[in-house]
Design a protein around this motif. Structure first.
Motif, PDB file in Angstrom:
ATOM      1  N   ILE A   1      23.503   9.758   6.705  1.00 47.80           N
ATOM      2  CA  ILE A   1      24.263  10.912   7.182  1.00 47.80           C
ATOM      3  C   ILE A   1      23.490  12.206   6.948  1.00 47.80           C
ATOM      4  CG2 ILE A   1      26.309  12.323   6.763  1.00 47.80           C
ATOM      5  CD1 ILE A   1      26.864   9.936   8.488  1.00 47.80           C
ATOM      6  N   PHE A   2      23.002  12.389   5.723  1.00 49.63           N
ATOM      7  CA  PHE A   2      22.246  13.601   5.434  1.00 49.63           C
ATOM      8  C   PHE A   2      21.020  13.718   6.335  1.00 49.63           C
ATOM      9  CE2 PHE A   2      24.172  13.554   0.997  1.00 49.63           C
ATOM     10  CZ  PHE A   2      25.000  14.632   1.274  1.00 49.63           C
ATOM     11  N   SER A   3      20.336  12.588   6.549  1.00 54.55           N
ATOM     12  CA  SER A   3      19.146  12.595   7.393  1.00 54.55           C
ATOM     13  C   SER A   3      19.502  12.886   8.846  1.00 54.55           C
ATOM     14  CB  SER A   3      18.422  11.246   7.293  1.00 54.55           C
ATOM     15  OG  SER A   3      17.984  11.014   5.988  1.00 54.55           O
ATOM     16  N   ARG A   4      20.579  12.242   9.331  1.00 57.13           N
ATOM     17  CA  ARG A   4      20.974  12.455  10.725  1.00 57.13           C
ATOM     18  C   ARG A   4      21.480  13.872  10.946  1.00 57.13           C
ATOM     19  NH1 ARG A   4      18.710   8.709  14.039  1.00 57.13           N
ATOM     20  NH2 ARG A   4      18.996   6.615  13.199  1.00 57.13           N
ATOM     21  N   VAL A   5      22.264  14.379   9.999  1.00 58.34           N
ATOM     22  CA  VAL A   5      22.767  15.745  10.132  1.00 58.34           C
ATOM     23  C   VAL A   5      21.606  16.731  10.119  1.00 58.34           C
ATOM     24  CG1 VAL A   5      24.082  17.554   8.969  1.00 58.34           C
ATOM     25  CG2 VAL A   5      25.047  15.271   9.191  1.00 58.34           C
TER      26      VAL A   5
ATOM     27  N   PRO B   1      16.836   4.132  -3.674  1.00 56.06           N
ATOM     28  CA  PRO B   1      15.489   4.569  -3.317  1.00 56.06           C
ATOM     29  C   PRO B   1      15.307   4.757  -1.820  1.00 56.06           C
ATOM     30  CG  PRO B   1      15.415   2.556  -4.641  1.00 56.06           C
ATOM     31  CD  PRO B   1      16.851   2.892  -4.433  1.00 56.06           C
ATOM     32  N   SER B   2      15.863   3.821  -1.018  1.00 51.52           N
ATOM     33  CA  SER B   2      15.745   3.944   0.440  1.00 51.52           C
ATOM     34  C   SER B   2      16.439   5.204   0.938  1.00 51.52           C
ATOM     35  CB  SER B   2      16.357   2.716   1.125  1.00 51.52           C
ATOM     36  OG  SER B   2      15.638   1.548   0.813  1.00 51.52           O
ATOM     37  N   ALA B   3      17.639   5.466   0.408  1.00 49.87           N
ATOM     38  CA  ALA B   3      18.407   6.632   0.846  1.00 49.87           C
ATOM     39  C   ALA B   3      17.689   7.927   0.490  1.00 49.87           C
ATOM     40  CB  ALA B   3      19.800   6.604   0.208  1.00 49.87           C
ATOM     41  N   ILE B   4      17.158   8.004  -0.729  1.00 46.06           N
ATOM     42  CA  ILE B   4      16.475   9.229  -1.169  1.00 46.06           C
ATOM     43  C   ILE B   4      15.203   9.435  -0.374  1.00 46.06           C
ATOM     44  CG2 ILE B   4      15.307  10.333  -3.117  1.00 46.06           C
ATOM     45  CD1 ILE B   4      17.321   8.840  -4.937  1.00 46.06           C
TER      46      ILE B   4
ATOM     47  N   GLN C   1      14.523   8.338   2.555  1.00 44.12           N
ATOM     48  CA  GLN C   1      14.893   8.651   3.940  1.00 44.12           C
ATOM     49  C   GLN C   1      15.198  10.135   4.093  1.00 44.12           C
ATOM     50  OE1 GLN C   1      18.379   6.526   5.239  1.00 44.12           O
ATOM     51  NE2 GLN C   1      17.884   6.732   7.400  1.00 44.12           N
ATOM     52  N   PHE C   2      15.928  10.678   3.121  1.00 44.75           N
ATOM     53  CA  PHE C   2      16.274  12.095   3.189  1.00 44.75           C
ATOM     54  C   PHE C   2      15.037  12.975   3.007  1.00 44.75           C
ATOM     55  CE2 PHE C   2      17.537  16.073   1.071  1.00 44.75           C
ATOM     56  CZ  PHE C   2      18.348  16.604   2.064  1.00 44.75           C
ATOM     57  N   VAL C   3      14.177  12.633   2.047  1.00 40.10           N
ATOM     58  CA  VAL C   3      12.960  13.421   1.815  1.00 40.10           C
ATOM     59  C   VAL C   3      12.059  13.367   3.048  1.00 40.10           C
ATOM     60  CG1 VAL C   3      10.834  13.537   0.445  1.00 40.10           C
ATOM     61  CG2 VAL C   3      13.027  13.161  -0.689  1.00 40.10           C
ATOM     62  N   GLU C   4      11.951  12.195   3.648  1.00 41.04           N
ATOM     63  CA  GLU C   4      11.158  12.046   4.872  1.00 41.04           C
ATOM     64  C   GLU C   4      11.669  12.965   5.969  1.00 41.04           C
ATOM     65  OE1 GLU C   4      10.259   8.645   8.304  1.00 41.04           O
ATOM     66  OE2 GLU C   4      11.606   8.219   6.628  1.00 41.04           O
TER      67      GLU C   4
ATOM     68  N   GLY D   1       6.516  13.590   7.765  1.00 42.59           N
ATOM     69  CA  GLY D   1       7.657  13.041   7.052  1.00 42.59           C
ATOM     70  C   GLY D   1       7.335  11.716   6.397  1.00 42.59           C
ATOM     71  N   ALA D   2       6.556  10.872   7.089  1.00 40.72           N
ATOM     72  CA  ALA D   2       6.201   9.560   6.552  1.00 40.72           C
ATOM     73  C   ALA D   2       5.395   9.680   5.263  1.00 40.72           C
ATOM     74  CB  ALA D   2       5.414   8.759   7.593  1.00 40.72           C
TER      75      ALA D   2
END
Length: 567
Positions: free
Chosen positions: A49-53, A183-186, A188-191, A228-229
């Motif tokens: 959600i954070f990444s998509r927003v 870890p995946s969620a964090i 993803q957001f940092v990326e 981002g990657a």
């Protein structure tokens, strides 16, 4: 069921070490499978959600800086990303999802060392796949552009990200196999954060400072995927280093009954990964049909120029799709969580647990996705104006967003059902169902565009995914006996509460429009915030008051109800 390599007998000492090591994992996973799924979904949903927003909010200044070229730039961006998404899925070869499933399988039988070995060889494979796919994408750009020279620099810039994302993805899949979703969620957001910052800085410099070409600005915006990657991969590497001691201890305590060679592991990775390539590309394959057929088909009926065709394409394929992907990411988050849990139950031959988890996953999807999609449709007008402003096609764009919001339920349902089938090793069934839906989509594309014009691609997509989802549900019920009656009863409650929520939101917006002018973005923000608060309050109160949330999300929800003083 997946084939397991040859087993060898373990000495008693190894059994004791295995039990001790298994306890390490159990201390983090002592919850029920329902709570595991909820906890994992919460992390993945938050990250998604954070990444998509964040990935949607950037569009406000980005399109403003593009000026008169806003719709054409957004269409160009969307076309480049649709092809990139297919290459990205191929470059990762479905390995992250396969690794997640297989690691969970081996962990469930206390073969942590085999899971680590699988991950290590998978990483080598990902590095090679990243290099090969990046090279093919770069040099095939003129052919894939379909005669549109603007697409070539965009695809060239996107190819660089393919070098890094496969490595990052397999690391995410490895930890998801341990049901570690944070870890995946964090990462993803940092990326996404690094990507958006680079996009906005370069777009502003090119369009507003040096007054350059919008094609150059779009090319730099797509190159941001590589930036981002870099940051996302760095987060995963740091987490891996922090967990090495614990992972080594778990590996040391493995039963070591599974005897595998490097070739056997690579074959196992590829065999499990191939279905993920096809299924992970499912939505993008449907969108790719739109990309290559919409302009020529609509042009046949309307006889308009390329710029206007691109503008129409941007309205549903870029503008609406970017926003509905926020809600679809909810289903994606639950899908990622469901795979290792189902795979672990499958490894233990626990049919009752599999049936329970399938029902839980579907009900959890419904209680979150349905109100989210209906809610987005209810606030489509202020939401669309907030992100895209008022333009020549604003009214049409709002209608397309409303319709797309409902279609997103079917896209999300496909995502979660496909994940369930893959977690249960029903890969052939999932692929066959997807191919049937894709044939239906392609067959209906021309007549739907002829009848409904811009709405045509979404209608053919909805019918296609509707058929796919119906086939998957029927097959899951035939084999695993989903709790159909229970699910239907709860679905009725969800729909009733959702309709009441929509009526409340629509009524709130109607009252606000009497006193405010929704044509201004500042007013739209106020209206959206108030409408969302009203919608969440109505729906949240109803599912808590009736205990529906407790039944689907688990007993812990009762704590929230007590804090809110809802009896």
């Amino acid at each position: 069921m997946a084939k397991t390599p040859n087993e060898k007998q373990s000495p008693e000492g190894d059994l004791r070490e295995g039990a001790a090591a298994d306890a390490i994992l159990k201390e983090d996973t002592a919850d029920t499978s329902q709570e595991d799924m909820l906890k994992g979904s919460a992390w993945m949903t938050a990250g998604s959600i954070f990444s998509r927003v964040l990935g949607a909010i950037y569009i406000i200044p980005w399109m403003a800086w593009m000026g008169a070229y806003a719709l054409q730039a957004n269409a160009l961006f969307a076309k480049g990303y649709q092809i990139y998404a297919i290459f990205l899925t191929i470059s990762t070869a479905g390995v992250p999802g396969a690794i997640s499933k297989q690691v969970a399988h081996y962990n469930a039988i206390n073969e942590y060392a085999t899971g680590r070995k699988l991950f290590r060889h998978g990483m080598y494979l990902m590095i090679a796949m990243g290099v090969v796919s990046a090279a093919i994408f770069y040099f095939a750009a003129p052919l894939l552009s379909a005669g549109d020279a603007r697409m070539i620099p965009v695809m060239h810039s996107l190819s660089w990200a393919l070098l890094l994302i496969p490595m990052m993805s397999i690391m995410r899949g490895f930890f998801q196999g341990y049901s570690k979703m944070a870890p995946s969620a964090i990462s993803q957001f940092v990326e996404q954060l690094a990507r958006v910052i680079y996009m906005l800085v370069t777009a502003f410099l090119i369009m507003k400072v040096i007054h350059g070409s919008y094609v150059s600005a779009v090319s730099q915006s797509t190159f941001a995927a590589f930036i981002g990657a870099i940051f996302g991969l760095a987060v995963m590497m740091l987490y891996y280093l922090s967990q090495r001691k614990k992972l080594n201890l778990l590996s040391a305590g493995s039963y070591n009954r599974v005897d595998t060679s490097t070739n056997e592991l690579l074959i196992e990775i590829i065999r499990q990964a191939l279905p993920f390539i096809i299924m992970d590309s499912g939505i993008n394959l449907f969108y790719l049909v739109d990309q290559y057929t919409f302009n020529p088909m609509l042009g046949h009926f309307m006889h308009i120029g390329r710029d206007q065709l691109d503008s129409y394409y941007a309205l549903f394929a870029a503008n609406a799709n970017k926003l509905i992907m926020i809600t679809i990411s909810l289903a994606t988050a639950m899908a990622v969580t469901a795979i290792p849990l189902l795979s672990a139950a499958h490894a233990r031959h626990d049919v009752k647990k599999m049936s329970e988890q399938i029902s839980n996953a579907i009900q959890m999807f419904c209680i979150i996705m349905i109100p989210s999609a209906f809610g987005m449709s209810a606030v489509a007008k202020p939401l669309y104006i907030l992100f895209y402003g008022t333009q020549e096609y604003t009214s049409l764009g709002i209608l397309l967003l409303e319709f797309s919001s409902y279609v997103s339920i079917l896209l999300g349902l496909f995502t979660i059902l496909a994940a369930i089938l893959q977690g249960l090793y029903q890969n052939r069934t999932a692929i066959a169902d997807l191919l049937i839906g894709l044939v239906v989509k392609f067959a209906l594309q021309y007549p739907m565009i002829g009848i409904f014009h811009v709405f045509g691609p979404m209608i053919s997509t909805a019918i296609g995914f509707g058929i796919v989802s119906w086939l998957m549900l029927r097959q899951l019920n035939d084999k695993y006996h989903i709790r159909v009656r229970q699910t239907n009863h709860r679905l009725i409650g969800i729909l009733v509460f959702t309709i009441l929520m929509v009526l409340g939101v629509k009524g709130t917006l109607w009252v606000l429009d009497l006193f405010m002018n929704p044509a201004f973005r500042a007013i739209d923000i106020i209206e959206l915030v108030i409408a969302i608060i009203v919608g969440v309050a109505i729906y949240g109160y109803l599912i808590l008051k009736t205990r529906l949330a407790d039944l689907i999300l688990g007993a812990r929800v009762g704590g929230l109800r007590r804090r809110l003083h809802i009896k």
